[in-house]
Scaffold this active site. Sequence first.
Site, mmCIF file in Angstrom:
data_model
loop_
_atom_site.group_PDB
_atom_site.id
_atom_site.type_symbol
_atom_site.label_atom_id
_atom_site.label_comp_id
_atom_site.label_asym_id
_atom_site.label_seq_id
_atom_site.Cartn_x
_atom_site.Cartn_y
_atom_site.Cartn_z
ATOM 1 N N ASP A 11 4.102 49.034 2.556
ATOM 2 C CA ASP A 11 2.960 49.273 1.663
ATOM 3 C C ASP A 11 1.643 48.638 2.138
ATOM 4 O OD1 ASP A 11 5.095 50.337 0.294
ATOM 5 O OD2 ASP A 11 4.727 49.303 -1.591
ATOM 6 N N ASP A 50 3.670 53.340 -1.184
ATOM 7 C CA ASP A 50 3.717 53.473 -2.642
ATOM 8 C C ASP A 50 2.941 54.757 -2.987
ATOM 9 O OD1 ASP A 50 4.826 52.028 -4.804
ATOM 10 O OD2 ASP A 50 2.892 51.140 -5.343
ATOM 11 N N HIS A 52 2.318 57.035 -6.185
ATOM 12 C CA HIS A 52 2.497 57.271 -7.618
ATOM 13 C C HIS A 52 1.733 58.496 -8.108
ATOM 14 C CE1 HIS A 52 4.424 53.426 -8.046
ATOM 15 N NE2 HIS A 52 3.346 52.721 -7.780
ATOM 16 N N HIS A 56 1.709 57.633 -13.769
ATOM 17 C CA HIS A 56 2.920 56.809 -13.588
ATOM 18 C C HIS A 56 3.036 55.780 -14.709
ATOM 19 C CE1 HIS A 56 5.951 54.230 -11.714
ATOM 20 N NE2 HIS A 56 6.308 55.334 -11.102
ATOM 21 N N HIS A 85 -2.862 52.294 -9.262
ATOM 22 C CA HIS A 85 -2.931 52.026 -7.824
ATOM 23 C C HIS A 85 -2.132 53.073 -7.049
ATOM 24 C CE1 HIS A 85 0.866 50.167 -9.051
ATOM 25 N NE2 HIS A 85 1.283 50.400 -7.823
ATOM 26 N N LYS A 110 7.631 56.412 -1.879
ATOM 27 C CA LYS A 110 8.451 55.970 -3.014
ATOM 28 C C LYS A 110 7.549 55.829 -4.230
ATOM 29 C CE LYS A 110 7.558 51.190 -1.804
ATOM 30 N NZ LYS A 110 6.784 50.809 -2.996
ATOM 31 N N CYS A 155 7.477 44.452 -3.274
ATOM 32 C CA CYS A 155 8.103 45.474 -2.411
ATOM 33 C C CYS A 155 8.781 44.877 -1.178
ATOM 34 C CB CYS A 155 7.090 46.551 -2.077
ATOM 35 S SG CYS A 155 6.640 47.471 -3.593
HETATM 36 C C1 VGL Z 1 3.844 46.905 -5.254
HETATM 37 C C2 VGL Z 1 3.412 46.354 -7.430
HETATM 38 C C3 VGL Z 1 3.387 47.675 -7.780
HETATM 39 C C4 VGL Z 1 4.078 46.454 -3.851
HETATM 40 C C5 VGL Z 1 3.817 48.233 -5.583
HETATM 41 O O1 VGL Z 1 3.830 47.244 -2.902
HETATM 42 O O2 VGL Z 1 4.543 45.314 -3.681
HETATM 43 N N1 VGL Z 1 3.658 45.974 -6.179
HETATM 44 N N2 VGL Z 1 3.593 48.610 -6.851
HETATM 45 ZN ZN ZN Z 2 3.245 50.614 -7.265
#
Ligand code: VGL
Ligand code: ZN
Length: 217
Positions: A11, A50, A52, A56, A85, A110, A155
């Site tokens: 990510d 990530d 979304h 979401h 995000h 994901k 993550c």
């Molecule tokens: C993440 C919070 C929400 C991450 C992703 O990439 O760690 N954290 N979505």
């Molecule tokens: Zn996220």
Amino acid sequence: MSGNSALIVVDVQNGFISEARELPVRGGAEVVPIINALMPLFPIRVATQDWHPRDHRSFASQHPGTKPFDQGMLGGLPQTFWPDHCVQGTRGAELHPDLDQTRIQAVIRKGYDPMVDSYSGFSDNAGRNPTGLDGYLRARGVTRIYVAGLTLDYCVRWSSLDARRLLPDVRVFVIVDATRPVDSKTGEEALRELGRAQVHLIQSSEVRAGIERASAI
Ligand code: VGL
Ligand code: ZN
């Protein structure tokens, strides 16, 4: 030469870094040059993203009366409600422009099921929606997985724990200086939990020596 070692770049997206700063991670940009320097050391290089939908349910904006970073429940699981995000197709969701994407061989998306969050690159937080990453790594004969990127407390943590669980014969390393947490307290908790799960915590300066040692065995 360097065996079947895989680097998983978790990510490294604008939404956690740069001007997009949707879900800002302190020092997030600092991991980019560290990861770029590590990539040539690995024969197998995968990124997670990530990804979304706009609605979401992990977003606080979807729950009137909650604000970002409030704790609640989602689908029967404890959930931190996040700022919006990494929305599909937006700049925030793109991998950071300074990341050397030419070296990345596969990108695993994901978090596209609106009803459940998905911290791990292997499946969602309910253990459903498998991404196939374990099968990909197995098919490529991976014996060692090195995890870097964002965020340490979510993550990176969940992906590393899933790697231990799904690929029990594979050694798993987190390159700690190539990660940053959302929050320093949960970041410390993550390091303790990873240690208990036999995930090896190392520094980027140790990676080259570690890979050379592994390929000599
Ligand atoms: C993440 C919070 C929400 C991450 C992703 O990439 O760690 N954290 N979505
Ligand atoms: Zn996220």
